[in-house]
Design a protein around this motif. Structure first.
Motif, PDB file in Angstrom:
ATOM      1  N   PHE A  83     -11.657  -8.113   5.117  1.00 42.35           N
ATOM      2  CA  PHE A  83     -10.642  -8.542   4.154  1.00 42.35           C
ATOM      3  C   PHE A  83     -11.033  -9.911   3.607  1.00 42.35           C
ATOM      4  O   PHE A  83     -11.490 -10.777   4.357  1.00 42.35           O
ATOM      5  CB  PHE A  83      -9.274  -8.655   4.832  1.00 42.35           C
ATOM      6  N   ALA A  84     -10.833 -10.056   2.290  1.00 38.68           N
ATOM      7  CA  ALA A  84     -11.071 -11.368   1.696  1.00 38.68           C
ATOM      8  C   ALA A  84     -10.005 -12.322   2.228  1.00 38.68           C
ATOM      9  O   ALA A  84      -8.826 -11.973   2.284  1.00 38.68           O
ATOM     10  CB  ALA A  84     -10.995 -11.274   0.170  1.00 38.68           C
ATOM     11  N   GLY A  85     -10.416 -13.498   2.653  1.00 37.89           N
ATOM     12  CA  GLY A  85      -9.474 -14.388   3.319  1.00 37.89           C
ATOM     13  C   GLY A  85      -8.337 -14.849   2.439  1.00 37.89           C
ATOM     14  O   GLY A  85      -7.167 -14.807   2.846  1.00 37.89           O
ATOM     15  N   ALA A  86      -8.666 -15.273   1.190  1.00 40.21           N
ATOM     16  CA  ALA A  86      -7.630 -15.891   0.358  1.00 40.21           C
ATOM     17  C   ALA A  86      -6.592 -14.867  -0.089  1.00 40.21           C
ATOM     18  O   ALA A  86      -5.393 -15.061   0.078  1.00 40.21           O
ATOM     19  CB  ALA A  86      -8.278 -16.552  -0.855  1.00 40.21           C
ATOM     20  N   SER A  87      -7.046 -13.724  -0.634  1.00 34.59           N
ATOM     21  CA  SER A  87      -6.107 -12.747  -1.172  1.00 34.59           C
ATOM     22  C   SER A  87      -5.615 -11.793  -0.097  1.00 34.59           C
ATOM     23  O   SER A  87      -4.569 -11.180  -0.253  1.00 34.59           O
ATOM     24  CB  SER A  87      -6.779 -11.951  -2.283  1.00 34.59           C
TER      25      SER A  87
ATOM     26  N   GLN B 166       0.840  -1.194   0.000  1.00 39.07           N
ATOM     27  CA  GLN B 166       0.000   0.000   0.000  1.00 39.07           C
ATOM     28  C   GLN B 166       0.874   1.244   0.000  1.00 39.07           C
ATOM     29  O   GLN B 166       1.952   1.269   0.605  1.00 39.07           O
ATOM     30  CB  GLN B 166      -0.895   0.031   1.242  1.00 39.07           C
ATOM     31  N   VAL B 167       0.403   2.276  -0.704  1.00 40.29           N
ATOM     32  CA  VAL B 167       1.058   3.584  -0.657  1.00 40.29           C
ATOM     33  C   VAL B 167       0.008   4.584  -0.228  1.00 40.29           C
ATOM     34  O   VAL B 167      -1.099   4.585  -0.758  1.00 40.29           O
ATOM     35  CB  VAL B 167       1.592   4.004  -2.043  1.00 40.29           C
ATOM     36  N   GLY B 168       0.328   5.411   0.745  1.00 37.09           N
ATOM     37  CA  GLY B 168      -0.663   6.410   1.147  1.00 37.09           C
ATOM     38  C   GLY B 168      -0.144   7.266   2.270  1.00 37.09           C
ATOM     39  O   GLY B 168       0.929   7.008   2.825  1.00 37.09           O
ATOM     40  N   THR B 169      -0.910   8.299   2.619  1.00 31.21           N
ATOM     41  CA  THR B 169      -0.536   9.107   3.766  1.00 31.21           C
ATOM     42  C   THR B 169      -0.679   8.241   5.008  1.00 31.21           C
ATOM     43  O   THR B 169      -1.392   7.227   4.994  1.00 31.21           O
ATOM     44  CB  THR B 169      -1.456  10.333   3.900  1.00 31.21           C
ATOM     45  N   PRO B 170      -0.006   8.629   6.094  1.00 30.43           N
ATOM     46  CA  PRO B 170      -0.125   7.819   7.315  1.00 30.43           C
ATOM     47  C   PRO B 170      -1.577   7.565   7.706  1.00 30.43           C
ATOM     48  O   PRO B 170      -1.937   6.445   8.064  1.00 30.43           O
ATOM     49  CB  PRO B 170       0.605   8.667   8.349  1.00 30.43           C
ATOM     50  N   MET B 171      -2.443   8.571   7.598  1.00 32.87           N
ATOM     51  CA  MET B 171      -3.823   8.371   8.024  1.00 32.87           C
ATOM     52  C   MET B 171      -4.580   7.441   7.085  1.00 32.87           C
ATOM     53  O   MET B 171      -5.381   6.627   7.515  1.00 32.87           O
ATOM     54  CB  MET B 171      -4.553   9.720   8.159  1.00 32.87           C
ATOM     55  N   GLU B 172      -4.298   7.545   5.789  1.00 26.66           N
ATOM     56  CA  GLU B 172      -4.943   6.624   4.839  1.00 26.66           C
ATOM     57  C   GLU B 172      -4.566   5.186   5.159  1.00 26.66           C
ATOM     58  O   GLU B 172      -5.399   4.287   5.176  1.00 26.66           O
ATOM     59  CB  GLU B 172      -4.495   6.935   3.400  1.00 26.66           C
ATOM     60  N   VAL B 173      -3.283   4.997   5.409  1.00 31.12           N
ATOM     61  CA  VAL B 173      -2.818   3.638   5.665  1.00 31.12           C
ATOM     62  C   VAL B 173      -3.407   3.113   6.978  1.00 31.12           C
ATOM     63  O   VAL B 173      -3.775   1.958   7.088  1.00 31.12           O
ATOM     64  CB  VAL B 173      -1.271   3.607   5.692  1.00 31.12           C
ATOM     65  N   TYR B 174      -3.533   4.018   7.929  1.00 29.93           N
ATOM     66  CA  TYR B 174      -4.069   3.610   9.228  1.00 29.93           C
ATOM     67  C   TYR B 174      -5.564   3.358   9.142  1.00 29.93           C
ATOM     68  O   TYR B 174      -6.076   2.365   9.671  1.00 29.93           O
ATOM     69  CB  TYR B 174      -3.781   4.714  10.244  1.00 29.93           C
ATOM     70  N   GLU B 175      -6.262   4.225   8.470  1.00 31.81           N
ATOM     71  CA  GLU B 175      -7.723   4.129   8.473  1.00 31.81           C
ATOM     72  C   GLU B 175      -8.272   3.161   7.446  1.00 31.81           C
ATOM     73  O   GLU B 175      -9.336   2.593   7.652  1.00 31.81           O
ATOM     74  CB  GLU B 175      -8.342   5.527   8.245  1.00 31.81           C
ATOM     75  N   ARG B 176      -7.582   3.009   6.351  1.00 26.57           N
ATOM     76  CA  ARG B 176      -8.078   2.101   5.318  1.00 26.57           C
ATOM     77  C   ARG B 176      -6.953   1.180   4.839  1.00 26.57           C
ATOM     78  O   ARG B 176      -6.509   1.281   3.690  1.00 26.57           O
ATOM     79  CB  ARG B 176      -8.626   2.894   4.129  1.00 26.57           C
ATOM     80  N   PRO B 177      -6.470   0.304   5.716  1.00 25.10           N
ATOM     81  CA  PRO B 177      -5.407  -0.600   5.274  1.00 25.10           C
ATOM     82  C   PRO B 177      -5.862  -1.425   4.074  1.00 25.10           C
ATOM     83  O   PRO B 177      -6.971  -1.940   4.062  1.00 25.10           O
ATOM     84  CB  PRO B 177      -5.135  -1.482   6.496  1.00 25.10           C
ATOM     85  N   ALA B 178      -5.012  -1.507   3.069  1.00 20.95           N
ATOM     86  CA  ALA B 178      -5.418  -2.128   1.814  1.00 20.95           C
ATOM     87  C   ALA B 178      -5.389  -3.643   1.875  1.00 20.95           C
ATOM     88  O   ALA B 178      -5.901  -4.299   0.985  1.00 20.95           O
ATOM     89  CB  ALA B 178      -4.515  -1.640   0.675  1.00 20.95           C
TER      90      ALA B 178
END
Lengths: 363, 281
Positions: A348-352, A215-227
Motif C-alpha cells: 500500500f502506498a503510505g500517503a494515500s 471498497q465494494v466487492g465480494t467477501p473474497m475479493e475484499v479479503y484477498e485484494r483489500p483496496a
C-alpha cells in the motif's frame, strides 16, 4: 425487479457535519449487500437514508424504477429490522405483525394468511398470542423479522439486527437470515460493524470509512485484494500485519524480498501487509522464493484449534502476528522465523493508503 | 431488616398503630357523630355509633341542611362529580396533546412554548385567582360547570409529566411506526396512548381528587346554590347565624363527600401504583 440505486448520495447534518460524502452504489435485484465499517462511519445513516428516516442532502436514491428521495418510509415499499427490535410493547406478537398491514387497509383474510405464513417460516406460530416482554431475545428477533416478512416488501433493511444477541444465538440467527434471504430472494441491505457477519452473509460487501466507500466487492475479493490500508486492517481477524517496508528492510527483518516480488516505484513510506494465516513458522513448505520474517515472540494466544504468536520484528521494525495450527507454548523472547509466499504480500502506498499491485500480477 | 428482636417489633408496631389511630380517629368521630341526633352530638363527643344512621343520611341526601339554605346533598355530589371529571379528563386530554406536539414536532418557538407551559407550574390557582375570576366573569361563565372546571384545567403538571414520559419512548418505535405506515395521529392513538396507560391512570386518580377537593374556586364562582359543590357546601352549612350548626348532618355530608375519591382510588389502585413505580416500555 427491485434494484436499489444510489447516485452521489450525500448527507450533511445541520451542524455542518458531513456523514455521507457522495456515495454511489448499485444493488442488484435479490442481492444481499452488507455495509460494514467502524462506528461513526455513516453506515447506519446511509441505511436510514434508504429507509427514508433521514433526509437526503444531495444525490438520488431509487428503489426499483422509482426515485424515492421525497417519499415517506411507508411509501418506499421497504421493511426494516432494528437493532433493539422496536416491537410495540403493548401489542401481542400477532398484532405486531399485523399492524403495518392494517394501516394499509389490507383485507383481513389476506393479513391472516400472511401472518400465518411468516409465523410458519420463522417458527413463532405458538408465540402469536404473547407480548414482546414474554419473549427471549432470539424470539423477539424473529418477531422483528416476521414484521418485515409479512409486508412482502421490495427490499429488507437490517440495522445491526444481531448485536443484542449472545454469541451463540448470533451465529444461529446469522445462518437463518442468510437462508431466509436466499429463499425469499428479496433485495437486502444489512448494516453491521462485525466483519465476520459481513463476510458470512454478504453477496457483496461495502466497506465504509468516514462517509466514503473504501471498497465494494465480494467477501473474497475484499479479503484477498483489500483496496486500501483501511480495508486491509478492518477485514480479517486477527487483522493483517502491516509493516513499514523501508524500515523492515533496513533492519533486516525481512529477507527474500527480490525486485520481482515488490511493485516498482513504491514510495519510501510504503506499507507491506501480510495476513497471519498466510504465514508459517519455520521452513516447512517454503518455496525457493519464500519471504522470511525474523521476529521475537512477545505473547501466544491459544484459541484451541490454533495459536496466534505475537512478536516484534527484528530491530523493532514493527509488530507481527502469525497463525500456527494446534496448541503451542513458546517462551517470550524466543527468536523465530516465519515464511510466506511472495504472492501473499500486499503493498500500500503510505500517503494515500491505496493498494499498489505488482506489475503482471493477476487482476 | 434482618434483625428480629421482640422489643423492636413491639416498638415499631406501637408507632404504626398510634400513627394509624391519629389518622383514623377524626374520621371515626365524624362517622359516629353522623349517626346520632343533633341534640346528642351537641351535648358532647361519644365514641360509639348511635341509631340515627338511616334517618340522618336520608335527610342529608334528599333535603339538605335547611337552616343554611344549602341544596340537597345529591345535587352537590353530582356537581362535584361533574367538576372533578371535567378537570381530570380535560387536563389529561390537553396535556397529552400538548406533550405530543412538544416532543414529536419541530415547530417555531417549540422550546419557548414548553417553557411557557412550564412556568405556569409556579402559579397555582390561588395566586392567579383574582385575574382568573375577572376573566371568567367577563366571559359570563359564573355559575356554570364551564366556569367551575375550565380555569382549573389550564395547568402544566400533567403536560410536563407526559413530556418526560414521551422522551423515554425509544425513537425506534416511532421509526418502526413510520415504516408501518402510521401517520402522526395514528401513532399517537395506537402506540403512544396505550403505552401511557399506567401514567394515565395515576394522573386520573390524582387529578380527580384535586378537582374534587377544590374549595376556594367554587366558593368564588358560584352564587347560585344549584352549582354548589360538596366541599364548599360543607362550609356553607356552618354559616348559620342564630342557631347551633346541625353537626350530625354536616358530619354525614363529610362522610359522603369522602366516598367518591376513595372509590376512585380503590378501583384504580392497581394501575395507579404501577403508574407511579414502573414504566412499561
Amino acid at each position: 425487479m427491485t434494484a436499489i440505486t444510489l447516485r452521489n448520495v450525500s448527507k450533511t447534518y445541520p451542524g455542518g457535519v458531513e456523514a455521507i460524502k457522495g456515495v454511489s452504489l448499485d444493488i442488484g435485484d435479490g442481492e444481499f449487500l452488507v455495509l460494514v465499517g467502524p462506528s461513526g462511519c455513516g453506515k447506519s445513516t446511509l441505511l436510514r437514508m434508504i429507509a427514508g428516516l433521514e433526509t437526503i442532502t444531495a444525490g438520488e436514491i431509487s428503489i426499483g424504477e422509482r426515485v424515492v428521495n421525497n417519499l415517506e418510509p411507508a411509501e418506499r415499499d421497504i421493511a426494516m429490522v432494528f437493532q433493539n427490535y422496536a416491537l410495540y410493547p403493548h401489542m401481542s406478537v400477532r398484532q405486531n405483525l399485523e399492524y403495518g398491514l392494517k394501516n394499509r387497509r389490507m383485507a383481513r383474510d389476506e393479513i391472516a394468511r400472511r401472518v400465518e405464513k411468516a409465523a410458519g417460516i420463522l417458527g413463532i406460530a405458538e408465540l402469536l398470542a404473547r407480548k414482546p416482554r414474554q419473549l427471549s431475545g432470539g424470539q423477539r428477533q424473529r418477531v422483528a423479522m416476521g414484521r418485515a416478512i409479512v409486508r412482502e416488501p421490495a427490499a429488507f433493511l437490517f440495522d445491526e439486527p444481531l448485536s443484542n444477541l449472545d454469541a451463540k444465538l448470533r451465529v444461529q440467527m446469522r445462518a437463518e437470515i442468510r437462508h431466509l434471504q436466499r429463499s425469499l430472494g428479496t433485495t437486502s441491505v444489512y448494516v453491521t460493524h462485525d466483519q465476520l457477519e459481513a463476510m458470512t452473509l454478504a453477496d457483496r460487501i461495502v466497506v465504509l470509512n468516514g462517509g466514503v466507500v473504501e471498497q465494494v466487492g465480494t467477501p473474497m475479493e475484499v479479503y484477498e485484494r483489500p483496496a486500501s490500508l483501511f480495508v486491509a486492517s478492518f477485514i480479517g481477524s486477527p487483522a493483517m500485519n502491516l509493516v513499514p517496508l523501508q524500515q523492515a528492510r533496513e533492519r533486516a527483518a525481512i529477507a527474500g524480498l527480490v525486485n520481482g516480488s515488490v511493485p516498482s516505484g513504491l514510495s519510501t513510506d510504503a506499507v507491506l501487509g501480510v495476513r497471519p494465516e498466510d504465514m508459517t513458522v519455520g521452513e516447512n513448505g517454503a518455496g525457493a522464493d519464500a519471504v522470511r520474517f525474523a521476529f521475537t515472540v512477545t505473547a501466544v494466544e491459544a484459541v484451541g484449534a490454533e495459536s496466534y504468536v505475537h512478536g516484534n520484528l527484528q530491530g523493532g521494525a514493527g509488530d507481527i502476528a502469525v497463525r500456527m495450527p494446534g496448541y503451542h507454548r513458546l517462551e517470550p523472547g524466543t527468536v523465530l522465523s516465519a515464511v510466506t509466499a511472495p504472492e501473499k504480500l500486499h503493498f500500500f502506498a503510505g500517503a494515500s493508503g491505496q493498494r499498489v499491485d505488482r506489475a503482471g500480477a493477476a487482476q | 431488616m434482618v434483625e428480629n428482636r421482640p422489643l423492636t417489633n413491639i416498638v415499631t408496631h406501637g408507632v404504626l398503630i398510634l400513627g394509624a389511630a391519629v389518622f383514623v380517629l377524626p374520621i371515626w368521630i365524624a362517622f359516629v357523630a353522623s349517626t346520632h341526633t343533633g341534640r346528642e352530638v351537641n351535648r358532647g363527643l361519644t365514641l360509639w355509633p348511635g341509631d340515627q344512621f338511616i334517618a340522618n343520611y336520608t335527610t342529608a341526601l334528599t333535603e339538605g341542611v335547611a337552616t343554611a339554605g344549602a341544596p340537597p346533598l345529591a345535587l352537590m355530589l353530582f356537581n362535584s362529580t361533574v367538576m372533578a371529571l371535567a378537570i381530570a379528563v380535560g387536563k389529561i386530554t390537553i396535556s397529552l396533546l400538548s406533550a405530543f406536539a412538544i416532543v414529536y414536532f419541530r415547530f417555531p418557538f417549540r422550546v419557548l412554548a414548553f417553557w411557557t407551559i412550564f412556568v405556569t407550574l409556579m402559579l397555582p390557582v390561588e395566586v392567579r385567582i383574582l385575574p382568573t375570576f375577572e376573566v371568567v366573569a367577563g366571559l359570563g361563565l359564573l355559575n356554570s360547570y364551564a366556569g367551575l372546571s375550565i380555569p382549573l384545567i389550564a395547568s402544566a403538571t400533567a403536560t410536563f409529566l407526559f413530556r418526560q414520559f414521551f422522551m423515554t419512548v425509544p425513537d425506534e418505535l416511532t421509526e418502526a411506526a413510520r415504516i408501518d405506515g402510521a401517520g402522526p395521529l395514528r401513532f399517537f392513538r395506537d402506540i403512544l396512548v396505550p403505552l401511557s396507560r399506567t401514567n394515565l391512570a395515576a394522573l386520573f386518580v390524582i387529578l380527580f381528587i384535586y378537582g374534587w377537593n377544590q374549595y376556594l374556586w367554587p366558593l368564588l364562582v358560584t352564587t347560585d346554590e344549584s352549582y354548589y359543590t360538596i366541599v364548599m357546601g360543607i362550609q356553607r352549612m356552618l354559616a348559620t347565624s342564630d342557631q347551633l350548626p346541625e353537626w350530625h348532618l354536616i358530619m354525614a355530608t363529610a362522610i359522603l363527600a369522602m366516598i367518591p375519591p376513595v372509590l376512585v382510588i380503590v378501583l384504580m389502585q392497581r394501575l395507579f401504583v404501577r403508574g407511579l413505580v414502573e414504566v412499561e416500555k
